[in-house]
Write an enzyme that holds these catalytic residues in place. Sequence first.
Site, PDB file in Angstrom:
ATOM      1  N   GLU A 181     -29.545  10.218  19.157  1.00  0.00           N
ATOM      2  CA  GLU A 181     -30.614   9.236  19.004  1.00  0.00           C
ATOM      3  C   GLU A 181     -30.582   8.079  20.001  1.00  0.00           C
ATOM      4  O   GLU A 181     -31.635   7.637  20.469  1.00  0.00           O
ATOM      5  CB  GLU A 181     -30.581   8.669  17.578  1.00  0.00           C
ATOM      6  CG  GLU A 181     -30.929   9.688  16.526  1.00  0.00           C
ATOM      7  CD  GLU A 181     -30.637   9.188  15.117  1.00  0.00           C
ATOM      8  OE1 GLU A 181     -31.595   9.084  14.327  1.00  0.00           O
ATOM      9  OE2 GLU A 181     -29.457   8.896  14.827  1.00  0.00           O
ATOM     10  N   ARG A 231     -32.336   0.653   8.311  1.00  0.00           N
ATOM     11  CA  ARG A 231     -31.763   0.774   9.655  1.00  0.00           C
ATOM     12  C   ARG A 231     -32.544  -0.073  10.664  1.00  0.00           C
ATOM     13  O   ARG A 231     -31.959  -0.615  11.596  1.00  0.00           O
ATOM     14  CB  ARG A 231     -31.712   2.235  10.107  1.00  0.00           C
ATOM     15  CG  ARG A 231     -30.980   2.445  11.421  1.00  0.00           C
ATOM     16  CD  ARG A 231     -30.777   3.900  11.740  1.00  0.00           C
ATOM     17  NE  ARG A 231     -29.649   4.486  11.050  1.00  0.00           N
ATOM     18  CZ  ARG A 231     -28.423   4.612  11.565  1.00  0.00           C
ATOM     19  NH1 ARG A 231     -28.173   4.164  12.780  1.00  0.00           N
ATOM     20  NH2 ARG A 231     -27.461   5.177  10.869  1.00  0.00           N
TER      21      ARG A 231
END
Length: 691
Positions: free
Chosen positions: A645, A239
Amino acid sequence: MPDVSPAAHDEPLLADGTVHHVGQPVFVVAADSHLAARRAVRLARLEIAEAPAILTLDDALAAGSRFEGAPRVWTCGDASAAIAAAPHLVEGAIEIGGQEHFYLEGQAALALPQEGGEMVIHASSQHPTEIQHKVAEALGLPMAAVRVEVRRMGGGFGGKESQGNALAVACAVIARITGRPVRMRYDRDDDFAITGKRHDFRIRYRAGVDAQGRILGAEVTHHARCGWSADLSAPVCDRAMLHATNAYHIPAFRVESHRLRTNTQSNTAFRGFGGPQGMLGAERMMDHIAHRLGLDPLAVRRVNFHAAPTAPALRRTTFYGMEVQDFVLHDLVDRLAETSRLAARRAEIDAWNRDSPVLKRGLALAPVQFGISFTLTHLNQAGALVHVYQDGSIAMNHGGTEMGQGLFQKVAQVAAEAFGVGIEAVRITATDTAKVPNTSATAASSGSDLNGMAVLAACEEIRGRMAAFVAAEHQTDPARVVFADGHVHAGGAAYPFAEVARRAWMARISLSATGFYRTPDIHWDRIAGRGRPFYYFAYGAAVAEVVIDTLTGENRCLAAHILHDCGASLNPALDMGQIEGGFVQGMGWLTTEELVWDSAGRLRTHAPSTYKIPACADRPRVFEVDLWEGANALPTIRRSKAVGEPPLMLANAVFLALSDAVAACGDGTVYPALDAPATPERVLAAVARQR
C-alpha cells in the site's frame, strides 16, 4: 435473509423491504446459461415507492445520517489553545473523490455442493475465512462443513476483502436448493453499480504555525461518505485519522471523524485503507502553510518531521502515543532531493514559467510514513502448513491470497532459503481454509510479513528435526548442521537434500509441520485513540514534475523520481513493480478517476468509456524508482518491509505539483486550493481563480 456484511450484520443479501441505493440487488435468477438468466431478468417488473435520498456529504450532515452515533475524536494536548497562541493561522479544506477498484477480473464465485450437505466454494476473495463464515452462517452449517479455495485473483486492491461475500452466499444458497454447481460473475457495469469504492472525503484543517512554518497546534476534521451499510468504514476512517499527521510531529493535535451514511454503494477497503485520504489532508496542510508564509515547501516539511531516532522520545511520538523508533525520512529525503536535482530543477522551472504564457510546469516532493499492521489487533496472525516429501520436494500452504502482488513467490523464496534448496523445489498450493484455518484477510500490506513468518516457523520446525537426525549420525551439534546449495552439510560431509529427506522418512521422522505467527508488541484502544497500532512504519518519498495547459486544464506528469524504503527487500523486482504500479494507481485516483452520480443517485461513470483509469501512455515519461538501502530495524521476515500500500501515497507528489503549476499562473497571493481528482476541469477552474 442471509447477511453478507463483514461485521455489522446490516447488509442483507438482497434488498429486504427497502432499496437503499440504485444498483442494490433485489432478486437472484438461476438459469442454465448466462443468456437465459439475462432474458429472465428483463421480464422482472419492480414497483418501488420513491423516497427522499441522502446522496452527498452535505445531505447526510443535514439529516444527521451517520454511523457510530457521535463523531470519533482523538486528541493530544490542547490544540485550540496552541492555535490561538500561534503567530500565524492557516486554514482550508479539500474535497477528495472516491475511486473504483477496476480489478482486471471482476467479482466471481463458484459453489460445489458435496455429500452430507457440505459445500466447497471457489472464490475471488482476499478473505477466504470470511467467505467460509458467511456461507456457513447462511446455510446453517458449522464452518468445518464449508471449504473455501482461492487459487489466485486477477487483482483485488481491497475490493475483494468483503465485497465478494454476496456472490459466494448467493451461489451457495442456490446450490443447496438445486443440488447443482452454481457460479456467478458480475459484468463490469454491474460491478460498478453494485460494489463499493474508496471512500470520498472532505477534510478541513486549522493550523497555528510559527515563522518557520513549524506547526504548534492543529485541528483536522474528516467527513467520509460511507454508503448505505457499515462494511469496513469504521476501520477505514480510523486509519485515515491515524495518518492525519503523516510524517510530522504536531505537539497539540485534534482530529474529528464523521462517518456518514448515504444512499450510495457501500464504500469499502481500497489500497491504503483510509491512509491515502488522511495523508493527502496532511500534505495539503503543509503545502498551504508553505504558500501562506512564502517558504520552501520542503523546508516546511523538514522542520515538522519527526525527530531522528537519536533525539528525545518526545519529538518522536505520534499524537496517538506511539514512539517512532525507525524514522529515516531525514536522510531519505535528502538523498532523493540530491539525486532528483530538486533545487536546480526548481530554478529551471521557475525560469521556464516566466517565459511560457500558456504551458506552466510544477514541481513537488511528498513524503510517506505508513503504519504497517491491522489496526484490529487480533487480525495480526497467520498460519501455514509445510510438507517435505521423501523425494525432497516441498509443498506448502498459507493463509495469504495471491492477487498479482507476488506474495506466493516471496513466501516460496522464504521456504527455499530455509531448506537451502532452489525455488523450483517448492510448490505452493491454492489458499484453502481446510488446510490453514482462521486466516486473516490478505490486506493491510501484511501478507508477506504475516504469512512469510508463519511459513518460516513451519520450515524451521521440520529443518530442526532433519538437523537432529543428521547430527546424531555424525555425533555433532544440530546447530552446526547447515542447509545450503541443495545439500545438508554435517561433520565435513554433504548430502543432497532429497537424500536426507528420504532417510529421515525411513527413520520415521515427521516431515510435516504447521507454523504460526502473531505480530508482537502491538496494542490499540480505538475509542481513546491511544496505543501502538502499528509494528513499524514504511517510508518513501517522490518528486514529481508536471505540466498544465492553462487554456484547457489538460495536464501530464512529465517525470517521477521515487526513493522507497522496503527494508531488506525479499524480491527487489517484485517490490519495484509494486512501487511503480501503486504510484500510477494513486496518480489515477488524484487526477483522472472521477466518480459521478446524478441527482437520482445513479452512478454515471460505470464503464471504461466514462471512467478513466491511467493507461500506459499516462505514466511519467521519466520514471525512476530506487530502493532505500537498509534492513528493517525490527525482526520482520528477513528484515523486509511491507510494500503493497505505501507506494500509492507517493502519488501525492503529482497532485501537489499540479497545485504548484496552477500557482505559477498567479502572483502568489491566492492559494490554488485544488480538489481531487485534479481533472482538467478542476485545473482550469483553479487557473481562473489565480487570474
